[in-house]
Design a protein around this motif. Sequence first.
Motif, PDB file in Angstrom:
ATOM      1  N   ILE A 145      67.573  21.695  36.528  1.00 57.23           N
ATOM      2  CA  ILE A 145      67.709  22.931  35.794  1.00 57.23           C
ATOM      3  C   ILE A 145      66.958  24.015  36.541  1.00 57.23           C
ATOM      4  CG2 ILE A 145      67.227  24.073  33.594  1.00 57.23           C
ATOM      5  CD1 ILE A 145      67.362  21.378  32.250  1.00 57.23           C
ATOM      6  N   GLY A 146      67.478  25.204  36.529  1.00 58.05           N
ATOM      7  CA  GLY A 146      66.795  26.291  37.208  1.00 58.05           C
ATOM      8  C   GLY A 146      65.398  26.490  36.657  1.00 58.05           C
ATOM      9  N   GLY A 147      64.489  26.934  37.541  1.00 57.58           N
ATOM     10  CA  GLY A 147      63.101  27.094  37.128  1.00 57.58           C
ATOM     11  C   GLY A 147      62.945  28.028  35.943  1.00 57.58           C
ATOM     12  N   ASN A 148      63.746  29.108  35.911  1.00 55.82           N
ATOM     13  CA  ASN A 148      63.624  30.066  34.823  1.00 55.82           C
ATOM     14  C   ASN A 148      64.162  29.519  33.511  1.00 55.82           C
ATOM     15  OD1 ASN A 148      62.541  31.923  36.610  1.00 55.82           O
ATOM     16  ND2 ASN A 148      64.545  32.778  37.145  1.00 55.82           N
ATOM     17  N   ASP A 149      65.098  28.538  33.586  1.00 55.99           N
ATOM     18  CA  ASP A 149      65.724  28.001  32.382  1.00 55.99           C
ATOM     19  C   ASP A 149      64.754  27.179  31.548  1.00 55.99           C
ATOM     20  OD1 ASP A 149      68.059  29.192  33.168  1.00 55.99           O
ATOM     21  OD2 ASP A 149      68.839  27.385  34.150  1.00 55.99           O
ATOM     22  N   ILE A 150      63.804  26.538  32.177  1.00 59.35           N
ATOM     23  CA  ILE A 150      62.934  25.614  31.457  1.00 59.35           C
ATOM     24  C   ILE A 150      61.449  25.945  31.631  1.00 59.35           C
ATOM     25  CG2 ILE A 150      62.586  23.916  33.278  1.00 59.35           C
ATOM     26  CD1 ILE A 150      63.147  21.743  31.191  1.00 59.35           C
ATOM     27  N   ALA A 151      61.154  26.965  32.401  1.00 62.68           N
ATOM     28  CA  ALA A 151      59.758  27.305  32.685  1.00 62.68           C
ATOM     29  C   ALA A 151      58.976  27.595  31.415  1.00 62.68           C
ATOM     30  CB  ALA A 151      59.698  28.507  33.629  1.00 62.68           C
ATOM     31  N   GLU A 152      59.577  28.360  30.483  1.00 63.20           N
ATOM     32  CA  GLU A 152      58.865  28.691  29.247  1.00 63.20           C
ATOM     33  C   GLU A 152      58.591  27.445  28.414  1.00 63.20           C
ATOM     34  OE1 GLU A 152      60.914  31.686  27.098  1.00 63.20           O
ATOM     35  OE2 GLU A 152      60.735  33.206  28.688  1.00 63.20           O
ATOM     36  N   ASP A 153      59.566  26.517  28.379  1.00 65.11           N
ATOM     37  CA  ASP A 153      59.369  25.288  27.624  1.00 65.11           C
ATOM     38  C   ASP A 153      58.254  24.450  28.236  1.00 65.11           C
ATOM     39  OD1 ASP A 153      61.374  25.816  25.760  1.00 65.11           O
ATOM     40  OD2 ASP A 153      62.918  25.033  27.095  1.00 65.11           O
ATOM     41  N   ILE A 154      58.235  24.351  29.567  1.00 60.16           N
ATOM     42  CA  ILE A 154      57.208  23.552  30.242  1.00 60.16           C
ATOM     43  C   ILE A 154      55.825  24.127  29.982  1.00 60.16           C
ATOM     44  CG2 ILE A 154      56.295  22.942  32.519  1.00 60.16           C
ATOM     45  CD1 ILE A 154      59.122  22.505  33.470  1.00 60.16           C
ATOM     46  N   ASN A 155      55.716  25.450  30.017  1.00 57.80           N
ATOM     47  CA  ASN A 155      54.422  26.081  29.731  1.00 57.80           C
ATOM     48  C   ASN A 155      53.969  25.792  28.310  1.00 57.80           C
ATOM     49  OD1 ASN A 155      54.216  27.208  32.303  1.00 57.80           O
ATOM     50  ND2 ASN A 155      55.252  29.093  31.708  1.00 57.80           N
ATOM     51  N   ALA A 156      54.923  25.793  27.369  1.00 55.61           N
ATOM     52  CA  ALA A 156      54.580  25.526  25.971  1.00 55.61           C
ATOM     53  C   ALA A 156      54.180  24.068  25.775  1.00 55.61           C
ATOM     54  CB  ALA A 156      55.768  25.878  25.068  1.00 55.61           C
ATOM     55  N   TRP A 157      54.903  23.151  26.439  1.00 56.20           N
ATOM     56  CA  TRP A 157      54.622  21.713  26.285  1.00 56.20           C
ATOM     57  C   TRP A 157      53.260  21.335  26.869  1.00 56.20           C
ATOM     58  CZ3 TRP A 157      60.091  20.414  28.497  1.00 56.20           C
ATOM     59  CH2 TRP A 157      61.052  20.692  27.508  1.00 56.20           C
ATOM     60  N   THR A 158      52.850  22.018  27.927  1.00 55.29           N
ATOM     61  CA  THR A 158      51.598  21.647  28.605  1.00 55.29           C
ATOM     62  C   THR A 158      50.418  22.506  28.170  1.00 55.29           C
ATOM     63  OG1 THR A 158      52.186  23.108  30.460  1.00 55.29           O
ATOM     64  CG2 THR A 158      52.825  20.796  30.634  1.00 55.29           C
ATOM     65  N   GLY A 160      47.252  23.696  26.389  1.00 58.91           N
ATOM     66  CA  GLY A 160      46.150  22.968  25.771  1.00 58.91           C
ATOM     67  C   GLY A 160      45.622  21.827  26.610  1.00 58.91           C
ATOM     68  N   LEU A 161      46.346  21.445  27.675  1.00 59.66           N
ATOM     69  CA  LEU A 161      45.870  20.382  28.553  1.00 59.66           C
ATOM     70  C   LEU A 161      44.808  20.917  29.498  1.00 59.66           C
ATOM     71  CD1 LEU A 161      49.210  18.620  29.599  1.00 59.66           C
ATOM     72  CD2 LEU A 161      47.541  17.821  27.920  1.00 59.66           C
ATOM     73  N   GLU A 162      43.933  20.034  29.965  1.00 58.38           N
ATOM     74  CA  GLU A 162      42.969  20.429  30.976  1.00 58.38           C
ATOM     75  C   GLU A 162      43.713  20.803  32.252  1.00 58.38           C
ATOM     76  OE1 GLU A 162      39.796  17.705  31.649  1.00 58.38           O
ATOM     77  OE2 GLU A 162      39.677  17.124  29.541  1.00 58.38           O
ATOM     78  N   GLU A 163      43.102  21.665  33.045  1.00 57.27           N
ATOM     79  CA  GLU A 163      43.784  22.189  34.228  1.00 57.27           C
ATOM     80  C   GLU A 163      44.244  21.094  35.173  1.00 57.27           C
ATOM     81  OE1 GLU A 163      42.918  25.215  38.002  1.00 57.27           O
ATOM     82  OE2 GLU A 163      41.422  24.901  36.421  1.00 57.27           O
ATOM     83  N   LYS A 164      43.382  20.048  35.370  1.00 63.05           N
ATOM     84  CA  LYS A 164      43.738  18.998  36.324  1.00 63.05           C
ATOM     85  C   LYS A 164      44.925  18.168  35.827  1.00 63.05           C
ATOM     86  CE  LYS A 164      40.178  15.868  34.519  1.00 63.05           C
ATOM     87  NZ  LYS A 164      38.992  15.059  34.888  1.00 63.05           N
ATOM     88  N   TYR A 165      45.106  18.070  34.493  1.00 61.73           N
ATOM     89  CA  TYR A 165      46.242  17.336  33.949  1.00 61.73           C
ATOM     90  C   TYR A 165      47.450  18.245  33.761  1.00 61.73           C
ATOM     91  CZ  TYR A 165      42.625  13.907  32.888  1.00 61.73           C
ATOM     92  OH  TYR A 165      41.596  13.013  32.988  1.00 61.73           O
ATOM     93  N   ALA A 169      51.330  17.427  34.803  1.00 57.95           N
ATOM     94  CA  ALA A 169      52.359  17.371  33.764  1.00 57.95           C
ATOM     95  C   ALA A 169      53.512  18.312  34.083  1.00 57.95           C
ATOM     96  CB  ALA A 169      51.744  17.714  32.409  1.00 57.95           C
ATOM     97  N   LYS A 170      53.193  19.499  34.573  1.00 55.03           N
ATOM     98  CA  LYS A 170      54.241  20.460  34.913  1.00 55.03           C
ATOM     99  C   LYS A 170      55.110  19.948  36.054  1.00 55.03           C
ATOM    100  CE  LYS A 170      52.044  24.730  33.313  1.00 55.03           C
ATOM    101  NZ  LYS A 170      51.523  26.061  33.710  1.00 55.03           N
ATOM    102  N   GLU A 171      54.471  19.363  37.076  1.00 54.84           N
ATOM    103  CA  GLU A 171      55.233  18.829  38.200  1.00 54.84           C
ATOM    104  C   GLU A 171      56.151  17.703  37.752  1.00 54.84           C
ATOM    105  OE1 GLU A 171      55.524  19.707  41.408  1.00 54.84           O
ATOM    106  OE2 GLU A 171      54.381  21.500  40.881  1.00 54.84           O
ATOM    107  N   LEU A 172      55.666  16.850  36.843  1.00 52.01           N
ATOM    108  CA  LEU A 172      56.467  15.743  36.339  1.00 52.01           C
ATOM    109  C   LEU A 172      57.673  16.260  35.566  1.00 52.01           C
ATOM    110  CD1 LEU A 172      56.671  12.625  35.949  1.00 52.01           C
ATOM    111  CD2 LEU A 172      55.418  12.942  33.819  1.00 52.01           C
ATOM    112  N   LEU A 173      57.463  17.249  34.722  1.00 49.04           N
ATOM    113  CA  LEU A 173      58.559  17.799  33.922  1.00 49.04           C
ATOM    114  C   LEU A 173      59.586  18.516  34.798  1.00 49.04           C
ATOM    115  CD1 LEU A 173      56.463  19.169  30.918  1.00 49.04           C
ATOM    116  CD2 LEU A 173      58.029  17.218  30.885  1.00 49.04           C
ATOM    117  N   ARG A 174      59.110  19.221  35.843  1.00 46.20           N
ATOM    118  CA  ARG A 174      60.055  19.894  36.738  1.00 46.20           C
ATOM    119  C   ARG A 174      60.872  18.884  37.532  1.00 46.20           C
ATOM    120  NH1 ARG A 174      55.397  23.102  38.229  1.00 46.20           N
ATOM    121  NH2 ARG A 174      55.338  25.051  37.043  1.00 46.20           N
ATOM    122  N   ARG A 175      60.211  17.789  37.945  1.00 47.31           N
ATOM    123  CA  ARG A 175      60.891  16.786  38.769  1.00 47.31           C
ATOM    124  C   ARG A 175      62.047  16.144  38.019  1.00 47.31           C
ATOM    125  NH1 ARG A 175      57.223  12.031  40.017  1.00 47.31           N
ATOM    126  NH2 ARG A 175      55.797  13.771  40.342  1.00 47.31           N
TER     127      ARG A 175
END
Length: 217
Positions: A145-158, A160-165, A169-175
């Motif tokens: 999926i294009g980065g812009n199509d799911i970027a907002e969802d990925i930001n919302a899903w991640t 509250g997580l610590e920066e190192k996690y 998590a974002k890389e896993l969801l994009r992959r």
Amino acid sequence: MDEVIIGLDFMLDQGMKINMKNRIMTYNNMEVPLRFGYDGPYSSKRVILEESEQIPPKSEAVVWAKIDGDCGTNKLWVVEATQNCTPDVLIGKTLAKTQMDGRIPVRVLNEFKSPVKLRRGTVLGQCREVEAIFNCEKLPKSDSIGGNDIAEDINAWTEGLEEKYQHKAKELLRRYSNIFDKDGDKPGSTNVVKHRIDTGDARPIRQAPRSVPLCQT
């Protein structure tokens, strides 16, 4: 003195990618966090020059050093300078592997117009074993999926997580973004994958769904 990256052209030629914003270096299926510096407490080991070396003026060289303490063999380490290391040369922040005899290569740079003598036992810097190694395979662009199509969802899903996690998590969801339903349609059935259930001598049966007795809930 600001930090410099020695051998950057070589690393780029070998296919390494450096993300300075997130301080991540990737190579093949490895991702190495470059979160090593003076401002955070962490366990590190000193890197000590094994034999005396003379570095010619305005040149770069690789010298052999020993890690102070148990370092094992064939392990990956991030080597870098420290505030208290020798001021005579610049130490390249590099990814290095310990040899069978426990030695580790260190890249140094003499920026002066005269030779620099490094004596045996000089503390060149510090090192820390690589913490995170995981698969960094990329899916074909047509399957993602294009980065812009799911970027907002990925930001919302991640959120509250610590920066190192959060970065992982974002890389896993994009992959694996191609498995998400971007059009809002319900997933259907597929005949791409089939499986067979071995029931032995019993013939397969089809049974209507029944409510589960309260004693079994």
